[in-house]
Scaffold this motif. Structure first.
Motif, short mmCIF file in Angstrom:
data_model
loop_
_atom_site.label_atom_id
_atom_site.label_comp_id
_atom_site.label_asym_id
_atom_site.label_seq_id
_atom_site.Cartn_x
_atom_site.Cartn_y
_atom_site.Cartn_z
N ASP A 174 0.81 -1.22 0.00
CA ASP A 174 0.00 0.00 0.00
C ASP A 174 0.86 1.28 0.00
O ASP A 174 0.33 2.38 -0.20
N LEU A 175 2.17 1.13 0.22
CA LEU A 175 3.03 2.32 0.35
C LEU A 175 2.98 3.26 -0.87
O LEU A 175 2.80 4.47 -0.70
N PRO A 176 3.14 2.76 -2.11
CA PRO A 176 3.08 3.69 -3.25
C PRO A 176 1.76 4.46 -3.32
O PRO A 176 1.75 5.66 -3.64
N GLY A 177 0.65 3.77 -3.03
CA GLY A 177 -0.64 4.45 -3.02
C GLY A 177 -0.71 5.50 -1.94
O GLY A 177 -1.23 6.61 -2.15
N GLN A 178 -0.17 5.18 -0.75
CA GLN A 178 -0.13 6.15 0.35
C GLN A 178 0.71 7.37 -0.03
O GLN A 178 0.31 8.52 0.19
N LEU A 179 1.88 7.10 -0.61
CA LEU A 179 2.78 8.18 -0.99
C LEU A 179 2.12 9.11 -2.01
O LEU A 179 2.21 10.34 -1.91
N ALA A 180 1.43 8.53 -3.00
CA ALA A 180 0.78 9.34 -4.03
C ALA A 180 -0.42 10.10 -3.46
O ALA A 180 -0.61 11.29 -3.73
N ARG A 181 -1.21 9.40 -2.65
CA ARG A 181 -2.45 9.98 -2.13
C ARG A 181 -2.18 11.07 -1.09
O ARG A 181 -2.82 12.12 -1.07
N VAL A 182 -1.21 10.84 -0.23
CA VAL A 182 -0.97 11.75 0.89
C VAL A 182 0.06 12.83 0.55
O VAL A 182 -0.12 14.00 0.89
N ALA A 183 1.14 12.43 -0.14
CA ALA A 183 2.25 13.36 -0.35
C ALA A 183 2.46 13.74 -1.81
O ALA A 183 3.39 14.49 -2.12
N GLY A 184 1.61 13.25 -2.71
CA GLY A 184 1.84 13.48 -4.14
C GLY A 184 1.81 14.94 -4.55
O GLY A 184 2.49 15.34 -5.49
N ASP A 185 1.01 15.76 -3.83
CA ASP A 185 0.88 17.17 -4.20
C ASP A 185 1.71 18.08 -3.30
O ASP A 185 1.51 19.30 -3.29
#
Length: 279
Positions: A174-185
């Motif tokens: 789930d880490l890549p999804g978390q990174l994109a969803r939470v810190a992507g912007d």
């Protein structure tokens, strides 16, 4: 397979461990003098937000009290702890603060904030800085139920801590999804990954080759923490403050190092090494 970070997520590359903060300074005689201010009778002191201080909580302090001749700067940072439910977010923050780790998992209701102070010595100037970390932890159900929760946690955040459990393969996936969803912007914010329950590594669902591939793809610091209860004092009940600090010093030093480095880059005192910076 792990997705790889996009160019828009680039940030200053992490400093080499030990290049910004003196790594073992907390074990020196000088370091222990400073650490004594966050301990009382070998127990960790509990610090609160100014808004939490009231007559109903007479034992809480807003900040450590240093001896009169000692004056050091305080660097304050907000850190949002993100990860799959049951991955150990609340337990990690409890360990960092020297509090009892919950034996049974209960999802965090709403947003929980915890203040942790950590003195560290800078390599370049040999100056001691008191780092004030304000950890924000929010239950996964609350994040999904209330739209305002995630923006509140992300607002003016200086760092994201992404957790996975060595005993839960899905939390790692789930880490890549978390990174994109939470810190992507938020490309200018420090990002670190922490693997919890490392003491159960014999039963790991995340082999070393997968960690290596993740580190190479994302170029993010990846630290490991144990989840066993902390050592006790002679009474058998009270957590040993010094032993607890030794267990989490690598995480607190790692955070201090990343955040101080990022501040130096933002202030133009160090070159920006992110992929999006002008050559």
């Amino acid at each position: 397979m792990h997705s790889t970070p996009s160019r828009c997520q680039a940030m200053a590359r992490p400093p080499a461990p030990g290049s910004v903060i003196v790594p073992d300074w907390h074990e020196s005689a000088e370091g222990k003098e400073y650490l004594a201010c966050i301990l009382r009778k070998n127990r960790r002191r509990v610090f609160a937000h100014l808004t939490d201080l009231s007559e109903t909580q007479p034992g809480l302090l807003e900040r450590p009290v240093l001896p009169p001749p000692v004056a050091i700067d305080t660097a304050s940072y907000k850190i949002f702890v993100s990860g799959k439910s049951g991955g150990g977010k609340t337990a990690l923050v409890a360990k960092l603060a020297g509090l009892e780790v919950p034996v049974v998992h209960h999802e965090t209701a709403g947003i929980q904030t915890t203040v942790v102070f950590w003195p560290a010595k800078l390599q370049a100037s040999e100056r001691v800085v008191m780092f004030r970390f304000e950890f924000w932890d929010c239950g996964e159900s609350a994040l999904k139920k209330f739209d305002h929760m995630l923006p509140a946690c992300k607002e003016k955040t200086d760092a994201f801590l992404f957790l996975f459990s060595f005993t839960d393969r899905a939390s790692f996936e789930d880490l890549p999804g978390q990174l994109a969803r939470v810190a992507g912007d938020t490309p200018g914010v420090v990002r670190m990954v922490i693997g919890s329950k490392f003491d159960q590594y014999m039963h790991t669902d995340v082999p070393e080759r997968d960690l290596t591939a993740f580190r190479q793809a994302w170029e993010l610091p990846l630290l490991r923490v144990k989840s066993v209860p902390g050592r006790r004092l002679a009474d058998g009940r009270t957590l040993d403050g010094w032993a607890g600090l030794a267990d989490v010093a690598h995480v607190l030093n790692g955070l201090a190092e990343q955040l101080w480095h990022q501040d130096q880059v933002a202030a133009g005192l160090l070159p920006d090494t992110s992929e999006n910076s002008p050559s």
